[in-house]
Design an enzyme around this catalytic site. Sequence first.
Site: not given
Length: 610
Positions: A86, A225-226, A234, A254, A276, A278, A281, A301, A391, A393, A424
């Site tokens: 992102r 991407y994503g 998002k 989130h 993100s 952290c 999942t 998520d 990153n 995925r 984190r």
Amino acid sequence: MTPTIDAPTRTTQTSSAVSAPVEVLEWVHEAAAWLTPREVVWCDGSPAEAQRLTATLVESGTFTPLNPEKRPGSYLARSEPSDVARVESRTFVCTTDPLDAGPTNNWVDPQEMKDTLREVARGSMAGRTLYVVPFSMGPLDSPLSRPGVQITDSAYVALSLHTMVRVSTTVLVRIAEGASWTRCTHTVGAPLAEGEIDSAWPCNDTKYISHFPESNEIISFGSAYGGNALLPKKAFALRMASVLAKNEGWLAEHMLLVKVTSPEGKSYTMVAAFPSACGKTNFAMMQPSLPGWKIETLGDDIAWLAPGTDGRLRAINPEAGFFGVAPGTSTSTNPVAMTMLEKNTVFTNVALTSDGDVWWEGMSKPTPEGLTNWLGESHDPDSGEAAAHPNSRFTVGLEACPSLASEWDDPEGVVVDAIIFGGRRSSTVPLVLESRNWNHGVFLGATIASERTAAAEGEVGEVRRDPFAMLPFLGYNLGDYLQHWLSMGDTLRVTGRLPRIFQVNWFQKGEDGSFLWPGFGENSRVLEWMVDRLEGRVAAQDSPIGLLPKSLNTEGLDLDSSSIDALTSVDTAAVEADLDDAEEFLARCEDRLPVAITEELAATRIRLRS
Ligand code: GTP
Ligand code: SPV
Ligand code: MN
């Protein structure tokens, strides 16, 4: 009935004739006139359509089929090195009044952004297919769900939407019946000249991820991407939905969503907001190390939370799939995910093994020989470089998850018992604490900070404030958002029962730089304490920052007493410094910062000094 006209497809891959409401047709017509695609294809979300998109992606070289003996039905995609995460610096919230976007968003006037995009993106779909993808966020006919339509010139994105959301032409019927919907426009920004050979990952070095909350519209340019490109995720389910939620009295967060069952057979629903990369999942698929405990997955998520008719807070997962971090996923950390990824998965930016399978850092030891790295080059194990992008995925449907809870598609959602905030932090924040009450819990959420990860551009490891793990995802003013959370407490307190609020940190490090807490399945020990608290079975230790465990079940863990102490005590000096930082950050909300938050901060300071 609202009149509908046949979609003006020059060619269509859908077998059934698609009819769409006038407002969708007009929007697609306008987009086509502006972006000038070669053709328009209306998507229906069918398996046959997924097959066609997959074939297109294999043919264009975007997809490398994996060895069907090792990973049936699965593919590897490699993105451009400039398009791997992102782009928060290129993410904009466009409101008439800059104060409505607030201090944490990049603000641009909506008209100015529209004018810019009109020029920048003019003709950007030349030579490409414009896919029209109607989707529902949440179960199709749930009162908690919201419809949207994404147009995109990327087959990779269209196929990913099949997995990530509920793609269905029924959505067009609901729109025709009057449902309000979110317009999502996406282009990779790479027009193709006549006869030009396409690249495997078309994108543009310039990117704009733009949100227009006042007109319920998203326009994304330049990335595939994503979250930059899968706009229901998002951009819609958090940035736009957070605005809808504030106006309508619910929450778009989130958060992972899980059902936890204790050895007594009693179930609890928990949501947890972590930034993100952290641990959402992993938490969502946790295999508890404690005997008799069970975790079932509802979402990993995003959660939408709203008071139900019984007055209690209920939650749904608006998504239908996982777009999860690959590195660190292994049979010991997340066996559920490893099973889920055995087939029918798209992997993006992982490494390729010599026998046509995937690999990433943390999957196994030692690193296999003969890897091809995420850039498509032969991997040099001595280079110190990662073979998979940090990153990288996987994209896979919810139904592939072996721990999926039966309630995942329940239109009523599930009652929320506990809300968890985390980040984190290598120091300062203990393993777990409980908030003193709702307002204190909102204060805990507001003061979350976390070390940056590879999920977005920026320096990995740098601590930044990330209130409610929503810093990059909030579609309006942070001060107003905090007030909305406080007000939700006022509503729920009257109508139902307030969920309890906790804070966790799995990531404290010792002096040698290794994690103090074993994490993953051992996090069930923390859940056990939470459930004991919910059941009123254990007293807690009052501390300046919240309620700490008097004792935690660490039986059988290889933890010395100094580690346990570090995990469950308050480092007063570090907390004071952190509060200074939080106060400075929150001051950016100026007069929109709720008084209740200032009061919680002051009360924490007083408790720390007494
Ligand atoms: P997004 O999809 O970006 O929102 O990320 P996420 O919050 O779902 O994070 P995820 O669960 O994918 O975890 C990110 C990284 O953290 C992975 O490399 C995990 O292996 C690691 N991780 C997750 N849980 C734990 C834990 O309890 N302890 C430790 N040490 N690492 C963890
Ligand atoms: C995150 O960054 O929090 C993600 C990945 O979940 S993305 O879909 O790219 O936003
Ligand atoms: Mn996320």
